[in-house]
Design a protein around this motif. Structure first.
Motif, PDB file in Angstrom:
ATOM      1  N   ASN A   1       0.818  -1.215   0.000  1.00  0.00           N
ATOM      2  CA  ASN A   1       0.000   0.000   0.000  1.00  0.00           C
ATOM      3  C   ASN A   1       0.851   1.265   0.000  1.00  0.00           C
ATOM      4  O   ASN A   1       0.389   2.327  -0.400  1.00  0.00           O
ATOM      5  CB  ASN A   1      -0.999   0.000   1.163  1.00  0.00           C
ATOM      6  CG  ASN A   1      -0.330   0.017   2.513  1.00  0.00           C
ATOM      7  OD1 ASN A   1       0.722  -0.585   2.713  1.00  0.00           O
ATOM      8  ND2 ASN A   1      -0.941   0.692   3.455  1.00  0.00           N
ATOM      9  N   LEU A   2       2.106   1.172   0.406  1.00  0.00           N
ATOM     10  CA  LEU A   2       2.999   2.340   0.374  1.00  0.00           C
ATOM     11  C   LEU A   2       3.500   2.626  -1.043  1.00  0.00           C
ATOM     12  O   LEU A   2       4.090   3.680  -1.289  1.00  0.00           O
ATOM     13  CB  LEU A   2       4.188   2.126   1.305  1.00  0.00           C
ATOM     14  CG  LEU A   2       3.865   1.945   2.778  1.00  0.00           C
ATOM     15  CD1 LEU A   2       5.144   1.728   3.583  1.00  0.00           C
ATOM     16  CD2 LEU A   2       3.086   3.131   3.323  1.00  0.00           C
ATOM     17  N   CYS A   3       3.277   1.694  -1.963  1.00  0.00           N
ATOM     18  CA  CYS A   3       3.791   1.830  -3.321  1.00  0.00           C
ATOM     19  C   CYS A   3       2.763   2.394  -4.305  1.00  0.00           C
ATOM     20  O   CYS A   3       3.049   2.546  -5.484  1.00  0.00           O
ATOM     21  CB  CYS A   3       4.270   0.468  -3.816  1.00  0.00           C
ATOM     22  SG  CYS A   3       5.592  -0.227  -2.803  1.00  0.00           S
ATOM     23  N   TYR A   4       1.570   2.677  -3.810  1.00  0.00           N
ATOM     24  CA  TYR A   4       0.502   3.222  -4.657  1.00  0.00           C
ATOM     25  C   TYR A   4       0.308   4.701  -4.350  1.00  0.00           C
ATOM     26  O   TYR A   4       0.431   5.124  -3.205  1.00  0.00           O
ATOM     27  CB  TYR A   4      -0.824   2.499  -4.386  1.00  0.00           C
ATOM     28  CG  TYR A   4      -0.890   1.096  -4.922  1.00  0.00           C
ATOM     29  CD1 TYR A   4      -1.381   0.846  -6.195  1.00  0.00           C
ATOM     30  CD2 TYR A   4      -0.469   0.022  -4.153  1.00  0.00           C
ATOM     31  CE1 TYR A   4      -1.450  -0.444  -6.690  1.00  0.00           C
ATOM     32  CE2 TYR A   4      -0.528  -1.274  -4.639  1.00  0.00           C
ATOM     33  CZ  TYR A   4      -1.024  -1.502  -5.908  1.00  0.00           C
ATOM     34  OH  TYR A   4      -1.087  -2.777  -6.398  1.00  0.00           O
ATOM     35  N   THR A   5      -0.045   5.454  -5.377  1.00  0.00           N
ATOM     36  CA  THR A   5      -0.396   6.864  -5.151  1.00  0.00           C
ATOM     37  C   THR A   5      -1.814   6.943  -4.611  1.00  0.00           C
ATOM     38  O   THR A   5      -2.607   6.011  -4.772  1.00  0.00           O
ATOM     39  CB  THR A   5      -0.309   7.678  -6.452  1.00  0.00           C
ATOM     40  OG1 THR A   5      -1.221   7.126  -7.400  1.00  0.00           O
ATOM     41  CG2 THR A   5       1.097   7.669  -7.011  1.00  0.00           C
ATOM     42  N   ASP A   6      -2.106   8.039  -3.978  1.00  0.00           N
ATOM     43  CA  ASP A   6      -3.468   8.252  -3.495  1.00  0.00           C
ATOM     44  C   ASP A   6      -4.406   8.420  -4.681  1.00  0.00           C
ATOM     45  O   ASP A   6      -4.109   9.155  -5.623  1.00  0.00           O
ATOM     46  CB  ASP A   6      -3.524   9.495  -2.601  1.00  0.00           C
ATOM     47  CG  ASP A   6      -2.798   9.286  -1.280  1.00  0.00           C
ATOM     48  OD1 ASP A   6      -2.776   8.140  -0.797  1.00  0.00           O
ATOM     49  OD2 ASP A   6      -2.258  10.273  -0.744  1.00  0.00           O
ATOM     50  N   ASP A   7      -5.522   7.709  -4.633  1.00  0.00           N
ATOM     51  CA  ASP A   7      -6.520   7.776  -5.690  1.00  0.00           C
ATOM     52  C   ASP A   7      -7.891   7.671  -5.025  1.00  0.00           C
ATOM     53  O   ASP A   7      -8.241   6.610  -4.506  1.00  0.00           O
ATOM     54  CB  ASP A   7      -6.327   6.630  -6.678  1.00  0.00           C
ATOM     55  CG  ASP A   7      -7.316   6.651  -7.832  1.00  0.00           C
ATOM     56  OD1 ASP A   7      -8.309   7.423  -7.786  1.00  0.00           O
ATOM     57  OD2 ASP A   7      -7.101   5.891  -8.788  1.00  0.00           O
ATOM     58  N   PRO A   8      -8.651   8.763  -4.999  1.00  0.00           N
ATOM     59  CA  PRO A   8      -9.937   8.741  -4.295  1.00  0.00           C
ATOM     60  C   PRO A   8     -10.949   7.763  -4.900  1.00  0.00           C
ATOM     61  O   PRO A   8     -11.922   7.411  -4.261  1.00  0.00           O
ATOM     62  CB  PRO A   8     -10.436  10.183  -4.395  1.00  0.00           C
ATOM     63  CG  PRO A   8      -9.679  10.783  -5.522  1.00  0.00           C
ATOM     64  CD  PRO A   8      -8.384  10.054  -5.614  1.00  0.00           C
ATOM     65  N   THR A   9     -10.694   7.273  -6.109  1.00  0.00           N
ATOM     66  CA  THR A   9     -11.637   6.347  -6.749  1.00  0.00           C
ATOM     67  C   THR A   9     -11.301   4.891  -6.478  1.00  0.00           C
ATOM     68  O   THR A   9     -12.042   3.998  -6.888  1.00  0.00           O
ATOM     69  CB  THR A   9     -11.661   6.567  -8.278  1.00  0.00           C
ATOM     70  OG1 THR A   9     -10.380   6.224  -8.825  1.00  0.00           O
ATOM     71  CG2 THR A   9     -12.018   8.008  -8.604  1.00  0.00           C
ATOM     72  N   ARG A  10     -10.192   4.644  -5.786  1.00  0.00           N
ATOM     73  CA  ARG A  10      -9.754   3.262  -5.593  1.00  0.00           C
ATOM     74  C   ARG A  10      -9.002   3.118  -4.271  1.00  0.00           C
ATOM     75  O   ARG A  10      -8.137   3.917  -3.952  1.00  0.00           O
ATOM     76  CB  ARG A  10      -8.844   2.887  -6.753  1.00  0.00           C
ATOM     77  CG  ARG A  10      -8.304   1.520  -6.705  1.00  0.00           C
ATOM     78  CD  ARG A  10      -7.445   1.286  -7.907  1.00  0.00           C
ATOM     79  NE  ARG A  10      -6.352   0.436  -7.457  1.00  0.00           N
ATOM     80  CZ  ARG A  10      -5.338   0.088  -8.174  1.00  0.00           C
ATOM     81  NH1 ARG A  10      -5.239   0.514  -9.388  1.00  0.00           N
ATOM     82  NH2 ARG A  10      -4.404  -0.688  -7.683  1.00  0.00           N
ATOM     83  N   ARG A  11      -9.328   2.077  -3.534  1.00  0.00           N
ATOM     84  CA  ARG A  11      -8.595   1.787  -2.293  1.00  0.00           C
ATOM     85  C   ARG A  11      -7.253   1.145  -2.623  1.00  0.00           C
ATOM     86  O   ARG A  11      -7.143   0.380  -3.580  1.00  0.00           O
ATOM     87  CB  ARG A  11      -9.403   0.832  -1.413  1.00  0.00           C
ATOM     88  CG  ARG A  11     -10.587   1.497  -0.772  1.00  0.00           C
ATOM     89  CD  ARG A  11     -11.406   0.551   0.053  1.00  0.00           C
ATOM     90  NE  ARG A  11     -10.575  -0.388   0.816  1.00  0.00           N
ATOM     91  CZ  ARG A  11     -11.036  -1.176   1.745  1.00  0.00           C
ATOM     92  NH1 ARG A  11     -12.312  -1.165   2.054  1.00  0.00           N
ATOM     93  NH2 ARG A  11     -10.242  -1.997   2.399  1.00  0.00           N
ATOM     94  N   LYS A  12      -6.281   1.458  -1.814  1.00  0.00           N
ATOM     95  CA  LYS A  12      -4.967   0.835  -1.988  1.00  0.00           C
ATOM     96  C   LYS A  12      -5.034  -0.609  -1.492  1.00  0.00           C
ATOM     97  O   LYS A  12      -5.535  -0.861  -0.400  1.00  0.00           O
ATOM     98  CB  LYS A  12      -3.909   1.594  -1.196  1.00  0.00           C
ATOM     99  CG  LYS A  12      -3.662   2.989  -1.669  1.00  0.00           C
ATOM    100  CD  LYS A  12      -2.621   3.656  -0.802  1.00  0.00           C
ATOM    101  CE  LYS A  12      -2.403   5.100  -1.196  1.00  0.00           C
ATOM    102  NZ  LYS A  12      -1.354   5.724  -0.391  1.00  0.00           N
TER     103      LYS A  12
END
Length: 132
Positions: free
Chosen positions: A89-100
């Protein structure tokens, strides 16, 4: 031109740079193969992984019911077994349309020896067996 530019030009024109890249690719390919062998040997069969196509990491997915985040039992178990991974989860950017995703991890083989890779994956397998 400055000294650094002259050195880089000489390395490129002499072929030393290309040979250095060949050596690096061979070294990292051996480390990647060692990590995959260790994963197959030590991690539970329910774990999925992706063969790296370049880079210095193997991406691993554990069953969805197992969390890999910093506060997860798996991460804490790994630390107790003297091994660490990067929670996915630390490797994903924040995206309000998708949970990490919180059931993935990134394992690095870049800076470790083949012996340490084997030992680290063995330790991670023991840590996983305590949680799974």
């Amino acid at each position: 031109t400055n000294l650094l530019q002259q050195l880089i030009t000489r390395a490129i024109t002499s072929g030393a740079y290309e040979q250095h890249l060949i050596n690096l690719r061979q070294r990292y390919a051996k480390k990647a193969a060692a990590m995959i062998r260790a994963i197959k040997r030590h991690l539970p069969k329910t774990v999925e992984w992706e063969m790296p196509d370049g880079g210095l990491y193997v991406w691993v997915r554990v069953p969805r019911r197992i969390k890999t985040g910093l506060q997860s039992p798996l991460f804490k178990s790994a630390l107790r077994h003297n091994v660490i991974y990067v929670p996915g989860n630390l490797c994903y950017t924040d995206d309000p349309t998708r949970r990490k995703p919180n059931c993935e991890m990134r394992l690095s083989f870049g800076s470790e020896s083949i012996k340490n890779i084997e030992q680290g994956i063995s330790r991670l397998g023991r840590a996983m067996s305590k949680v799974l």
